[in-house]
Design a protein around this motif. Structure first.
Motif, PDB file in Angstrom:
ATOM      1  N   ASP A 186       7.981 115.785 -17.150  1.00  0.00           N
ATOM      2  CA  ASP A 186       7.540 114.401 -17.293  1.00  0.00           C
ATOM      3  C   ASP A 186       6.416 114.089 -16.318  1.00  0.00           C
ATOM      4  OD1 ASP A 186       9.388 114.024 -19.252  1.00  0.00           O
ATOM      5  OD2 ASP A 186      10.849 112.969 -17.995  1.00  0.00           O
TER       6      ASP A 186
ATOM      7  N   HIS B 145       4.512 112.415 -13.441  1.00  0.00           N
ATOM      8  CA  HIS B 145       4.939 111.793 -12.189  1.00  0.00           C
ATOM      9  C   HIS B 145       4.251 110.451 -11.972  1.00  0.00           C
ATOM     10  CE1 HIS B 145       6.921 115.509 -11.420  1.00  0.00           C
ATOM     11  NE2 HIS B 145       5.793 116.206 -11.277  1.00  0.00           N
TER      12      HIS B 145
ATOM     13  N   PRO C  33       2.559 108.202 -14.605  1.00  0.00           N
ATOM     14  CA  PRO C  33       2.044 107.794 -15.921  1.00  0.00           C
ATOM     15  C   PRO C  33       1.153 106.569 -15.793  1.00  0.00           C
ATOM     16  CG  PRO C  33       4.340 107.136 -15.678  1.00  0.00           C
ATOM     17  CD  PRO C  33       4.011 107.983 -14.486  1.00  0.00           C
TER      18      PRO C  33
ATOM     19  N   ASN D 274       4.886 107.464 -23.289  1.00  0.00           N
ATOM     20  CA  ASN D 274       4.153 107.171 -22.066  1.00  0.00           C
ATOM     21  C   ASN D 274       4.482 108.140 -20.926  1.00  0.00           C
ATOM     22  OD1 ASN D 274       2.290 105.493 -20.643  1.00  0.00           O
ATOM     23  ND2 ASN D 274       4.010 104.617 -19.511  1.00  0.00           N
ATOM     24  N   THR D 275       5.710 108.620 -20.876  1.00  0.00           N
ATOM     25  CA  THR D 275       6.131 109.466 -19.745  1.00  0.00           C
ATOM     26  C   THR D 275       6.051 110.961 -20.051  1.00  0.00           C
ATOM     27  OG1 THR D 275       8.448 109.389 -20.447  1.00  0.00           O
ATOM     28  CG2 THR D 275       7.676 107.658 -18.930  1.00  0.00           C
ATOM     29  N   LYS D 276       5.701 111.335 -21.275  1.00  0.00           N
ATOM     30  CA  LYS D 276       5.659 112.747 -21.658  1.00  0.00           C
ATOM     31  C   LYS D 276       4.286 113.340 -21.362  1.00  0.00           C
ATOM     32  CE  LYS D 276       9.833 112.936 -23.435  1.00  0.00           C
ATOM     33  NZ  LYS D 276      10.889 113.761 -22.804  1.00  0.00           N
TER      34      LYS D 276
END
Length: 845
Positions: A504, A506, A508, A537-539
């Protein structure tokens, strides 16, 4: 055989490594060989070596070869379960297929059209995606540079060589997983996991020896080996399956296969692009992060201001604190800052170019083709019946849509980072020069309010995260701060590399203030719509790539399972039982299968004992859909007259009362090629062309759909006296192991029992050339042959003329490439073009 046909020996050659398999190209004068070292070698008819490829891994052997019907692609199956499809022009691996076990057999057939009809895509139009989609640009070999590198591949649009494919063709492969696999155009699986049915006579399936599909796509026939527990008996059976789903939807299957093949090409291009992005990224900024962390820790211990405040005061008032001044002059330094800025600009510019010119283009092309498939899947009667599931394809479309959004996000991150880094490093560079009592360049000393805003934003975004409130200052270390991502402790100047890791993000980007995001949150009707792609959004980019690959595989693999499960077993016949013996040779029972379009039947030719065999069984199955009709006849090989000339010039007749079959091959729909050996001390081989018309229909016996053919009373016919003089040839001064023939090229190659020597024949030479044939058969090489062969059998110190010299070859990706010194081999490598029939037929090298 037509009158006036004869066999002409055109060459005899040595090979340095024992040959195991041989297969002629169906369109060109090329022969593919595999040897005991697991290598695949391609030769011209003149025996000039074209290329050689090594096995995909150590201790891996080739178990099967198959040519695509147009002769432009060669498939090689290996003991490790891989099937590599090689481009004959340059030996490049176009596709790698993974099977769950050792590849045991392969065949590649093209669909036959009704007599008098020509191929047409009607009622569908050909794919016109190239009209709407931008052309893919070749990827460069030079990673991480802005220079123009040599392209890895020029034809990236047709990486799998599918654009010129018209009629549907299918690659069939049996594997050690006891399943039959089918691939349209050798690329798209359409029959994975076809199990050969329930155990027969309480026996367990051991191996698929041969598999063939009729050219009208109505019937699949397989010869299988069964094992009964711990007994020494091996049972061989033949099973026939109804495959009318393929024949009734071959037009739709063709469109689906070509579309999925295009998607597979784009997926490979996409993965290569991300690989190059990862190689272009440099982690030089991590060094600066470490230095800033060390500086912050020292300030924390002294109880003075924070790093962020020091840099802000320097920006606003132009005066650094003593600690910051020492840090800039001794830790960063002017030279270090210049190198850092140059590396960051080069790395980011290359990544941005890959994103804009390659990544976004290819991801949008994949989205286009998947949307096409989604539309096709809604037409159940045509495409849905093949297993195309709308919901699964929609999941793939959604995954690709999210990936496209992520490419736009990373482009914006790179763009902002480049602008902020340039402003920040330019400002620091001027500060360091002034602290060093040096005069900065005039073009750098001026800062606009816009530049100051960029620097302030950079400090806010990258330095405000640093805090030690949650840590005990006595126990904290720099390594702990850099590893503690959960609390976002430490400096994170570099924000692009996180997109290229399988974890993920760190840091975003913040999107809460985006008007479109706020509108979506307030509109409940847009949450579950297929029109809008979700923003992950976090990928990271690599995480979304994994999701994309899984979704596409799930969507495109379903038709293979549906089609495979639709095959219906029509009949299962026991062929014969073989008892294992100690010291069995590698000459196992021979099986050969082919289709006759004229007779609308599928032939299965086999022996019931180890080679050489006294009897050859010929089965012919009807290829009419749903038919179980099967006929069989036994063929014997008795006395064949051989014409010879004694020393006095008088013609004499030498007769051998009995022959045995050493090998059998498919020549054309009307002819079988046989390699016989005389049943005497010399075991001289005889090359025979057996016209199937020699066996009258009245000799065939109808066999029941279930039962044993071995115990069935078959009519036997002796074809020895039925052979015309021009349909056989006695091969002098040799002991034969096996052979390979090609009816389309009218050629044959016979392998000696040593497996390190071959004879090459033309099968359509005129009778007036018989005198030359007699001289060739003495076993003595001509002067031209001696110049072409410099080594004896078993001697690897030299190489045939035009062949690769292994001691002077470069090894790269398994391909042995000729050095510049080998002019003939180099010319062959550079000018190789098989798109027109070869003109060197019948010439010695």
């Amino acid at each position: 055989m037509p009158e006036g046909t004869a066999f002409k020996q055109v060459d005899e050659k040595h090979v340095s490594v024992e040959v195991e398999l041989m297969l002629w190209s169906p369109k060109f004068d090329l022969v593919a060989l595999s040897n005991v070292q697991g290598e695949v070698v391609l030769h011209r008819l003149s025996w000039q070596k074209v290329w050689l490829v090594a096995p995909p891994a150590e201790e891996v052997k080739v178990t099967a070869l198959a040519w695509r019907p147009d002769g432009k692609v060669l498939a090689a199956g290996y003991t490790c379960g891989k099937i590599n499809l090689y481009d004959i022009e340059n030996s490049e691996v176009l596709t790698t297929l993974e099977l769950p076990g050792e590849v045991t057999c392969m065949s590649w057939i093209t669909q036959s059209l009704p007599e008098g009809s020509t191929w047409s895509p009607d009622p569908y139009d050909d794919d016109n995606a190239a009209v709407y989609l931008p052309k893919l640009q070749p990827l460069n070999k030079s990673y991480g540079t802005l220079t123009k590198g040599t392209s890895v591949e020029e034809n990236v649009e047709d990486k799998k060589k599918l654009n010129d494919q018209k009629e549907l063709n299918l690659l069939l492969a049996g594997c050690g997983g006891k399943e039959l696999h089918m691939f349209a155009y050798g690329v798209y699986p359409i029959g994975d996991g076809v199990i050969t049915g329930s155990p027969i006579h309480n026996a367990q399936l051991k191996q698929i020896h041969s598999a063939e599909i009729s050219q009208n796509l109505h019937t699949v026939s397989m010869v299988i080996e069964l094992a009964k527990g711990d007994t020494q008996e091996q049972e061989f059976s033949i099973m026939t399956f109804d495959t009318r789903l393929l024949s009734s939807r071959y037009r739709e299957l063709r469109i689906l296969a070509l579309k999925c093949g295009q998607i597979a090409t784009l997926m490979g291009y996409l993965q290569q692009t991300i690989q190059q992005m990862s190689e272009a990224w440099e982690d030089i900024l991590m060094e600066m992060d470490s230095k800033l962390l060390k500086f912050a820790g020292e300030k924390r211990k002294t109880g003075t201001s924070t790093v962020s405040n020091d840099f802000l005061e320097l920006l606003m008032f132009g005066t650094p604190s003593p600690e910051l001044q020492a840090f800039l002059l001794h830790e960063l330094t002017e030279k270090g800052l210049k190198n850092l800025g140059h590396s960051i600009e080069t790395s980011y510019s290359n990544i941005q170019k890959l994103v804009v010119q390659h990544l976004q283009v290819v991801s949008q092309a994949i989205l286009y083709h998947l949307s096409d498939l989604r539309g096709m899947s809604t037409w159940y009667e045509k495409f849905g019946v093949l297993g195309m599931h709308t919901e699964k394809i929609q999941e793939a479309v959604t995954a690709v849509g999210s990936f496209v959004l992520k490419t736009s996000e990373i482009q914006q991150v790179i763009d902002n980072s480049i602008k902020n880094f340039k402003a920040f490093f330019r400002w620091l560079y001027v500060v360091i020069l002034r602290l060093s009592n040096e005069k900065p360049p005039a073009e750098l000393s001026k800062m606009t309010q816009h530049d100051i805003n960029f620097v302030a934003e950079f400090l806010r975004d990258n330095f405000a995260h640093f805090t030690l409130d949650n840590h005990d200052e006595d126990d904290i270390s720099i390594s702990d701060l850099m590893d503690d991502h959960s609390s976002k402790s430490g400096f994170k100047l570099e924000k692009v590399g996180q997109y290229l890791k399988r974890e993920d993000l760190h840091y975003p980007p913040t999107v809460t203030s985006n008007p479109w995001v706020q509108f979506q949150k307030g509109c409940f009707h847009l949450k579950d719509t297929d029109i809008l792609y979700p923003v992950q959004n976090t990928k990271s980019l690599v995480q979304l790539l994994d999701i994309l690959l899984e979704a596409i595989h799930s969507a495109l693999s379903r038709p293979s399972m549906v089609i495979g499960s639709s095959f219906e077993c029509l009949s299962s016949r026991h062929l014969f039982t073989l008892t294992k013996q100690d010291g069995d040779s590698d000459l196992k029972p021979k099986v050969c299968q082919f289709t006759s379009n004229e007779g609308q039947c599928l032939y299965t030719v086999y022996t019931m004992e180890r080679l050489p065999s006294e009897t050859l069984i010929i089965l012919r199955h009807s290829t009419q859909g749903g038919s179980v009709h099967c006929e069989a006849v036994a063929v014997k090989f008795g006395e064949i007259a051989h014409r010879s000339v004694d020393t006095s010039g008088q013609e004499d007749l030498e007769r051998c009362s009995k022959h045995r079959l050493q090998d059998v091959g498919y020549y054309d729909e009307r002819t079988l090629s046989l390699l016989l050996v005389e049943e005497n001390e010399d075991e001289s081989p005889v090359l025979v062309q057996l016209a199937l018309a020699v066996i009258p229909d009245s000799m065939y016996t109808t066999v029941p759909p279930d039962g044993s053919i071995q115990g069935f009373s078959l009519n036997a016919i002796d074809i020895g006296e039925k052979l015309e003089s021009q349909s056989y040839k006695r091969l002098e001064n040799m002991k034969a192991h096996s052979f390979s023939v090609s009816g389309t090229r009218k050629t044959a190659i016979v392998l000696f029992s040593s497996k390190r020597r071959v004879r090459i024949f033309l099968m359509d030479a005129e009778e007036e050339e018989d005198d030359e044939d007699e001289a060739d058969e003495t076993g003595d090489l001509t002067e031209a042959d001696i110049s072409g062969v410099q080594v004896g059998e078993g001697d690897t110190s030299g190489a045939p003329d035009g062949d690769f010299d292994m001691s002077r070859a470069h090894e790269g990706n398994g391909l042995m490439q000729v050095e510049e010194g080998d002019s003939e081999g180099q010319e062959d490598k550079e000018n190789l073009n098989f798109l027109s029939p070869s003109t060197d037929r019948g010439q010695s090298s």
